[in-house]
Write a protein that holds these residues in place. Structure first.
Motif, PDB file in Angstrom:
ATOM      1  N   ASN A 173       0.911  -1.228   0.042  1.00 21.57           N
ATOM      2  CA  ASN A 173       0.161  -0.179  -0.083  1.00 21.57           C
ATOM      3  C   ASN A 173       0.762   1.360  -0.151  1.00 21.57           C
ATOM      4  O   ASN A 173       0.581   2.420  -0.376  1.00 21.57           O
ATOM      5  CB  ASN A 173      -0.842   0.043   1.308  1.00 21.57           C
ATOM      6  N   THR A 174       2.126   1.277   0.448  1.00 17.32           N
ATOM      7  CA  THR A 174       2.802   2.487   0.465  1.00 17.32           C
ATOM      8  C   THR A 174       4.441   2.144  -0.078  1.00 17.32           C
ATOM      9  O   THR A 174       4.744   0.965  -0.263  1.00 17.32           O
ATOM     10  CB  THR A 174       3.200   2.916   1.943  1.00 17.32           C
ATOM     11  N   ILE A 175       4.981   3.014  -0.606  1.00 15.21           N
ATOM     12  CA  ILE A 175       6.468   2.897  -1.296  1.00 15.21           C
ATOM     13  C   ILE A 175       7.403   3.896  -0.531  1.00 15.21           C
ATOM     14  O   ILE A 175       7.023   5.182  -0.536  1.00 15.21           O
ATOM     15  CB  ILE A 175       6.296   3.210  -2.791  1.00 15.21           C
ATOM     16  N   GLN A 176       8.376   3.238   0.008  1.00 11.96           N
ATOM     17  CA  GLN A 176       9.505   4.152   0.587  1.00 11.96           C
ATOM     18  C   GLN A 176      10.997   3.547   0.052  1.00 11.96           C
ATOM     19  O   GLN A 176      11.954   4.341  -0.288  1.00 11.96           O
ATOM     20  CB  GLN A 176       9.425   4.053   1.879  1.00 11.96           C
ATOM     21  N   LYS A 177      11.101   2.225   0.185  1.00  8.98           N
ATOM     22  CA  LYS A 177      12.476   1.784  -0.399  1.00  8.98           C
ATOM     23  C   LYS A 177      12.284   1.353  -1.873  1.00  8.98           C
ATOM     24  O   LYS A 177      11.344   0.542  -2.304  1.00  8.98           O
ATOM     25  CB  LYS A 177      12.606   0.313   0.389  1.00  8.98           C
ATOM     26  N   VAL A 178      13.073   2.069  -2.830  1.00  5.80           N
ATOM     27  CA  VAL A 178      13.000   1.836  -4.026  1.00  5.80           C
ATOM     28  C   VAL A 178      14.047   1.445  -4.764  1.00  5.80           C
ATOM     29  O   VAL A 178      15.275   1.914  -4.416  1.00  5.80           O
ATOM     30  CB  VAL A 178      12.683   3.636  -4.595  1.00  5.80           C
ATOM     31  N   GLY A 179      14.050   0.425  -5.447  1.00  9.67           N
ATOM     32  CA  GLY A 179      15.363  -0.027  -6.271  1.00  9.67           C
ATOM     33  C   GLY A 179      15.139   0.583  -7.691  1.00  9.67           C
ATOM     34  O   GLY A 179      13.991   0.887  -8.277  1.00  9.67           O
ATOM     35  N   PHE A 180      16.378   0.563  -8.523  1.00  5.80           N
ATOM     36  CA  PHE A 180      16.244   1.428  -9.712  1.00  5.80           C
ATOM     37  C   PHE A 180      17.435   1.007 -10.495  1.00  5.80           C
ATOM     38  O   PHE A 180      18.857   0.835 -10.118  1.00  5.80           O
ATOM     39  CB  PHE A 180      16.168   2.821  -9.475  1.00  5.80           C
ATOM     40  N   CYS A 181      17.360   0.787 -11.759  1.00  3.95           N
ATOM     41  CA  CYS A 181      18.287   0.711 -12.777  1.00  3.95           C
ATOM     42  C   CYS A 181      17.869   1.347 -14.291  1.00  3.95           C
ATOM     43  O   CYS A 181      16.812   0.592 -14.688  1.00  3.95           O
ATOM     44  CB  CYS A 181      18.721  -0.878 -12.855  1.00  3.95           C
ATOM     45  N   THR A 182      18.700   2.253 -14.536  1.00  4.74           N
ATOM     46  CA  THR A 182      17.891   2.774 -15.789  1.00  4.74           C
ATOM     47  C   THR A 182      18.057   1.925 -17.070  1.00  4.74           C
ATOM     48  O   THR A 182      18.854   0.875 -17.096  1.00  4.74           O
ATOM     49  CB  THR A 182      18.754   4.121 -16.255  1.00  4.74           C
ATOM     50  N   GLY A 183      17.395   2.249 -18.373  1.00  5.12           N
ATOM     51  CA  GLY A 183      17.645   1.385 -19.653  1.00  5.12           C
ATOM     52  C   GLY A 183      16.694   0.249 -19.478  1.00  5.12           C
ATOM     53  O   GLY A 183      15.449   0.217 -19.016  1.00  5.12           O
ATOM     54  N   GLY A 184      17.128  -0.905 -20.022  1.00  2.00           N
ATOM     55  CA  GLY A 184      16.311  -2.192 -20.191  1.00  2.00           C
ATOM     56  C   GLY A 184      16.806  -3.048 -19.227  1.00  2.00           C
ATOM     57  O   GLY A 184      17.255  -4.169 -19.706  1.00  2.00           O
ATOM     58  N   ALA A 185      16.765  -2.654 -18.163  1.00  2.00           N
ATOM     59  CA  ALA A 185      16.970  -3.448 -16.755  1.00  2.00           C
ATOM     60  C   ALA A 185      15.744  -4.154 -16.127  1.00  2.00           C
ATOM     61  O   ALA A 185      15.660  -4.280 -14.620  1.00  2.00           O
ATOM     62  CB  ALA A 185      18.190  -2.919 -15.935  1.00  2.00           C
TER      63      ALA A 185
END
Length: 252
Positions: free
Chosen positions: A168-180
């Motif tokens: 229901n909530t978002i605080q911890k975010v993973g990220f990797c740009t492009g086609g990942a």
């Protein structure tokens, strides 16, 4: 004015290019004039970017997506042949940095995303990597999934595609740009609430639901606009030469 060789050596060292196993050669891909007075940077070495470099009188085209990818046919013909011919005829160097420019902790695409989204406490998405390609960060204040979609869309200038999970909530975010998009499994293993990348696959819809990680596809181009601009600016400051950025808004 700077020597092309000095610029390449500085970039290779700064980005630790030799430490990466990549899908294409990093650094100088096509050699043009040995003296560089002006750089034009772009995400991809398309014909439009090359023509912009010619029009701008650039000596060097700096990109994230260059040429000679693994699995490509060897003959320099057709579309690629026309692009390379245009560069050679105009004596313009092509310089490309792929994974090293995703990974760099200050100049890289992922570093830029963290800054733009104001994420804190940045960590590696895969702690076993010597030079992490993806990252994790934390929002100052938790958001609903819908509010986060609006937030990333506004900040990145791209209408993000949201594949929902149960949280229901978002605080911890993973990220990797492009086609990942397939790194969503790594984000799930580290209990991220959401994961951001550029592209999306059919399978990602089910993975987001079953791994319980909200997925946001924010555009391959849109998430990778920033590294080349940061690198070009750093080169400009290091060598006191002019640079500009060419934007061709690719909707993918």
């Amino acid at each position: 004015m700077a020597q092309l060789s000095e610029i390449i050596q500085w970039c290779d060292t700064t980005l630790k290019a030799h430490e990466f196993k990549d899908y294409a050669p990093n650094g100088l891909q096509i050699e043009g004039r040995h003296e560089v007075k002006k750089i034009l940077c772009a995400v991809t070495a398309s014909q439009s970017a090359i023509e912009a470099a010619i029009s701008a009188g650039a000596d060097l085209l700096l990109v994230h997506h260059g040429y000679f990818w693994k699995g490509e046919a060897y003959p320099i013909t057709g579309m690629r042949g026309r692009r390379i011919k245009s560069l050679i005829q105009n004596d313009i160097s092509l310089v490309g940095y792929h994974l090293p420019l995703d990974s760099h902790p200050t100049l890289g695409n992922n570093a830029a995303i963290a800054d733009i989204l104001e994420l804190e406490k940045i960590e590696a998405l895969d702690p076993t990597e010597r030079n992490p390609i993806g990252n994790i960060g934390y929002l100052k204040n938790a958001m609903t999934p819908e509010a986060f979609k609006a937030y990333v869309s506004e900040r990145l200038g791209f209408d993000a595609l949201h594949l929902p999970a149960q949280k229901n909530t978002i605080q911890k975010v993973g990220f990797c740009t492009g086609g990942a998009q397939d790194y969503i499994a790594k984000a799930a293993a580290l209990d991220c609430d959401a994961y951001i990348s550029g592209e999306v696959s059919e399978r990602t819809f089910y993975e987001a639901e079953e791994l319980n990680v909200h997925y946001y596809a924010c555009g391959h181009h849109a998430t990778e606009r920033y590294g080349v601009q940061r690198l070009a600016k750093a080169i400009s400051e290091q060598f006191n030469i002019e640079y500009s950025y060419f934007e061709l808004n690719n909707p993918i």
